[in-house]
Design a protein around this motif. Sequence first.
Motif, short mmCIF file in Angstrom:
data_model
loop_
_atom_site.label_atom_id
_atom_site.label_comp_id
_atom_site.label_asym_id
_atom_site.label_seq_id
_atom_site.Cartn_x
_atom_site.Cartn_y
_atom_site.Cartn_z
N SER A 259 0.09 -9.82 -9.58
CA SER A 259 0.72 -8.69 -8.90
C SER A 259 1.30 -9.06 -7.54
O SER A 259 1.85 -8.20 -6.85
N GLY A 260 1.14 -10.34 -7.15
CA GLY A 260 1.56 -10.72 -5.81
C GLY A 260 0.62 -10.17 -4.75
O GLY A 260 1.01 -9.97 -3.60
N ASP A 261 -0.63 -9.91 -5.17
CA ASP A 261 -1.68 -9.36 -4.31
C ASP A 261 -1.40 -7.91 -3.90
O ASP A 261 -1.90 -7.43 -2.88
N TRP A 262 -0.65 -7.20 -4.73
CA TRP A 262 -0.47 -5.76 -4.54
C TRP A 262 -1.50 -5.01 -5.39
O TRP A 262 -1.76 -5.39 -6.53
N LYS A 263 -2.05 -3.95 -4.84
CA LYS A 263 -2.92 -3.06 -5.59
C LYS A 263 -2.12 -1.82 -5.97
O LYS A 263 -1.61 -1.11 -5.11
N TYR A 264 -2.01 -1.58 -7.27
CA TYR A 264 -1.31 -0.41 -7.78
C TYR A 264 -2.32 0.70 -8.06
O TYR A 264 -3.35 0.46 -8.70
N THR A 265 -2.02 1.89 -7.60
CA THR A 265 -2.88 3.04 -7.86
C THR A 265 -2.02 4.19 -8.34
O THR A 265 -0.98 4.50 -7.75
N MET A 266 -2.45 4.81 -9.42
CA MET A 266 -1.74 5.97 -9.97
C MET A 266 -2.61 7.20 -9.80
O MET A 266 -3.74 7.25 -10.28
N VAL A 267 -2.11 8.18 -9.06
CA VAL A 267 -2.83 9.43 -8.80
C VAL A 267 -2.18 10.53 -9.61
O VAL A 267 -0.97 10.79 -9.48
N LEU A 268 -2.95 11.17 -10.47
CA LEU A 268 -2.43 12.22 -11.33
C LEU A 268 -2.17 13.51 -10.54
O LEU A 268 -2.72 13.71 -9.45
#
Length: 213
Positions: free
Chosen positions: A160-169
């Motif tokens: 991810s290139g040290d990115w944290k992905y977060t999906m909020v509903l």
Amino acid sequence: MFASARSFQNYLAIIVTALISSLFLFPAYAQQDDDVKPIGHIELSNPADLTKQQAEQIYLSVLPEIKAIFAMSDIGAATKYTSWKRYNNAPYISATHGARYVDNYANEIAKDYGKLKRGETYPKGSILAKDSFSVTSDQSIFPGALFLMEKMGKGFNKPSGDWKYTMVLPDGSVFGTTNGENSDIVEFCIGCHAAKATLDHIFYVPKGYSKDP
């Protein structure tokens, strides 16, 4: 605005169900951009074709409800992202987010958003936020998910290139986060953004929608 409290809750239920279902309907592509078909989000079959002015007016009218939704989240960025700089001058349809209208925000640490040169990276603590909503051809308006990207320390997640992905509903709950709960659900984000690996995995605002000259 959303017609009533009851209809708004119905919209939430519909969108949450659609979002959950979508994550199992499509495999991930190795490369994506906003000019190709979306994978990972169920595509809206009848999006409204709005002018920039119409889309902006709708967004401003529903923004209080959108803010209230994400204020229910326990993710700090979700509760305050609308106080950050907004980089687009009007909502635009994102094919990679299911033909929904989206907006781009970035915190102060990510102030170089859109200005990075090839090979450069964002500093740790940079957070990008993209909220979303749907408008159908019959002018029905639905809230959408919030998508967050946070730059973590080196070694957090190499793909991810040290990115944290977060999906909020759109009920304030977190549906998935990189290296955390339901991490596999947001892996398609990593695959999509890998197309921009030379620009630190970041897509910018489409041409004609940037606030910057």
